[in-house]
Scaffold this motif. Structure first.
Motif, PDB file in Angstrom:
ATOM      1  N   TYR A 102       0.820  -1.211   0.000  1.00  0.00           N
ATOM      2  CA  TYR A 102       0.000   0.000   0.000  1.00  0.00           C
ATOM      3  C   TYR A 102       0.857   1.265   0.000  1.00  0.00           C
ATOM      4  O   TYR A 102       0.447   2.288  -0.561  1.00  0.00           O
ATOM      5  CB  TYR A 102      -0.970  -0.036   1.182  1.00  0.00           C
ATOM      6  CG  TYR A 102      -1.979  -1.144   1.030  1.00  0.00           C
ATOM      7  CD1 TYR A 102      -2.949  -1.094   0.027  1.00  0.00           C
ATOM      8  CD2 TYR A 102      -1.933  -2.276   1.834  1.00  0.00           C
ATOM      9  CE1 TYR A 102      -3.852  -2.130  -0.145  1.00  0.00           C
ATOM     10  CE2 TYR A 102      -2.837  -3.321   1.667  1.00  0.00           C
ATOM     11  CZ  TYR A 102      -3.794  -3.241   0.668  1.00  0.00           C
ATOM     12  OH  TYR A 102      -4.677  -4.278   0.484  1.00  0.00           O
ATOM     13  N   ALA A 103       2.025   1.204   0.587  1.00  0.00           N
ATOM     14  CA  ALA A 103       2.928   2.357   0.526  1.00  0.00           C
ATOM     15  C   ALA A 103       3.344   2.642  -0.915  1.00  0.00           C
ATOM     16  O   ALA A 103       3.412   3.797  -1.341  1.00  0.00           O
ATOM     17  CB  ALA A 103       4.155   2.111   1.393  1.00  0.00           C
ATOM     18  N   VAL A 104       3.620   1.580  -1.671  1.00  0.00           N
ATOM     19  CA  VAL A 104       3.978   1.737  -3.081  1.00  0.00           C
ATOM     20  C   VAL A 104       2.788   2.284  -3.862  1.00  0.00           C
ATOM     21  O   VAL A 104       2.919   3.233  -4.648  1.00  0.00           O
ATOM     22  CB  VAL A 104       4.459   0.401  -3.674  1.00  0.00           C
ATOM     23  CG1 VAL A 104       4.556   0.486  -5.195  1.00  0.00           C
ATOM     24  CG2 VAL A 104       5.797   0.000  -3.069  1.00  0.00           C
ATOM     25  N   GLU A 105       1.630   1.702  -3.666  1.00  0.00           N
ATOM     26  CA  GLU A 105       0.445   2.107  -4.430  1.00  0.00           C
ATOM     27  C   GLU A 105      -0.010   3.527  -4.093  1.00  0.00           C
ATOM     28  O   GLU A 105      -0.595   4.205  -4.937  1.00  0.00           O
ATOM     29  CB  GLU A 105      -0.680   1.122  -4.184  1.00  0.00           C
ATOM     30  CG  GLU A 105      -0.401  -0.256  -4.783  1.00  0.00           C
ATOM     31  CD  GLU A 105      -1.510  -1.256  -4.541  1.00  0.00           C
ATOM     32  OE1 GLU A 105      -1.525  -2.300  -5.227  1.00  0.00           O
ATOM     33  OE2 GLU A 105      -2.373  -1.013  -3.667  1.00  0.00           O
ATOM     34  N   GLU A 106       0.282   3.988  -2.878  1.00  0.00           N
ATOM     35  CA  GLU A 106      -0.069   5.358  -2.492  1.00  0.00           C
ATOM     36  C   GLU A 106       0.988   6.371  -2.905  1.00  0.00           C
ATOM     37  O   GLU A 106       0.839   7.571  -2.660  1.00  0.00           O
ATOM     38  CB  GLU A 106      -0.301   5.440  -0.981  1.00  0.00           C
ATOM     39  CG  GLU A 106      -1.535   4.689  -0.507  1.00  0.00           C
ATOM     40  CD  GLU A 106      -1.746   4.805   0.998  1.00  0.00           C
ATOM     41  OE1 GLU A 106      -1.161   5.726   1.615  1.00  0.00           O
ATOM     42  OE2 GLU A 106      -2.497   3.979   1.549  1.00  0.00           O
TER      43      GLU A 106
END
Length: 240
Positions: A102-106
């Motif tokens: 989720y850090a990557v996708e955000e």
């Protein structure tokens, strides 16, 4: 306080204080995330740099949200036995196995400037590494590190330059022979000496934040995991 390897005393260089525990909500992971981001944001807004201690690795996501507000997308170094890029468990998107996804996708992590070190062991399927490949996350497995040593990691770090960099250290990157006090132990990991050497190898990066997570005292034999974690936190302090 003197580090004879890095040749510095971090307590002479900087004002260092324990900020204390953040206020969390044990009944809501979403509210807990919001609280972490807001409270840590106050620390970062004051011009301080944080070295956070967990607990569950899921706290990485709200920490990175706070760091992103202050510094924008950051380069990312992860010492871990697991990639933490799974989509979720039991219908919940958030757990200790999901924060990197989720850090990557955000957009919290600078694309092409992420490195995972120490991955090993069984996974769910061959496709478990597809997310890392798609998003250009560099991986140095435990097997590769045991074979090639620090050189396998340093070649990735060279491209980080002076980009703001965040480091997350899951204690299970260390073999359970050296760090049994964790919830997801995985054999074949790094020794105490190897993880300390890896942390010291980060000297020179533009470190804007770090954490150490997944120490579980009830599982800790003779407190050797806590002893290692305390020393690693000291070594991380010396990198700022």
């Amino acid at each position: 306080p003197w580090n004879p390897v890095l040749q510095l005393n971090p307590f002479d260089r900087w004002r260092i204080a324990d900020y204390g525990d953040l206020s969390l909500n044990p009944l809501s992971i979403d509210d807990t995330y919001q609280r972490i981001t807001e409270q840590l944001g106050e620390v970062l807004h004051a011009g301080a740099r944080a070295l956070c201690v967990g607990g569950d690795h899921s706290i990485l996501l709200p920490i990175l949200r706070a760091v992103h507000r202050r510094f924008g997308p950051v380069a990312f170094v992860q010492f871990d036995a697991h990639g933490d890029t799974w989509p979720g468990y039991f219908g919940s998107p958030h757990s200790h196995g999901t924060p990197v996804k989720y850090a990557v996708e955000e957009g919290l992590i600078d694309p092409g400037f992420a490195l995972q070190v120490g991955l090993r062991g069984q996974v769910y399927s061959k496709s478990d590494f597809d997310f890392a490949r798609k998003h250009r996350i560099g991986i140095v497995t435990s097997e590769e590190f045991h074979e090639r040593g620090l050189a396998a990691v340093v070649r990735h770090l060279k491209k980080f330059g002076k980009r703001p960099t965040y480091v997350t250290l899951d204690i299970d990157v260390v073999d359970p022979a050296f760090a049994p006090g964790t919830g997801t132990p995985q054999v074949g990991g790094l020794s105490s000496h190897q993880i300390i050497s890896l942390v010291r190898a980060l000297k020179g990066l533009n470190l804007v934040g770090a954490d150490l997570v997944e120490v579980s005292p009830p599982y800790d034999s003779s407190e050797i995991t806590s002893l290692l974690a305390a020393n690693l936190l000291y070594e991380l302090l010396c990198l700022y």
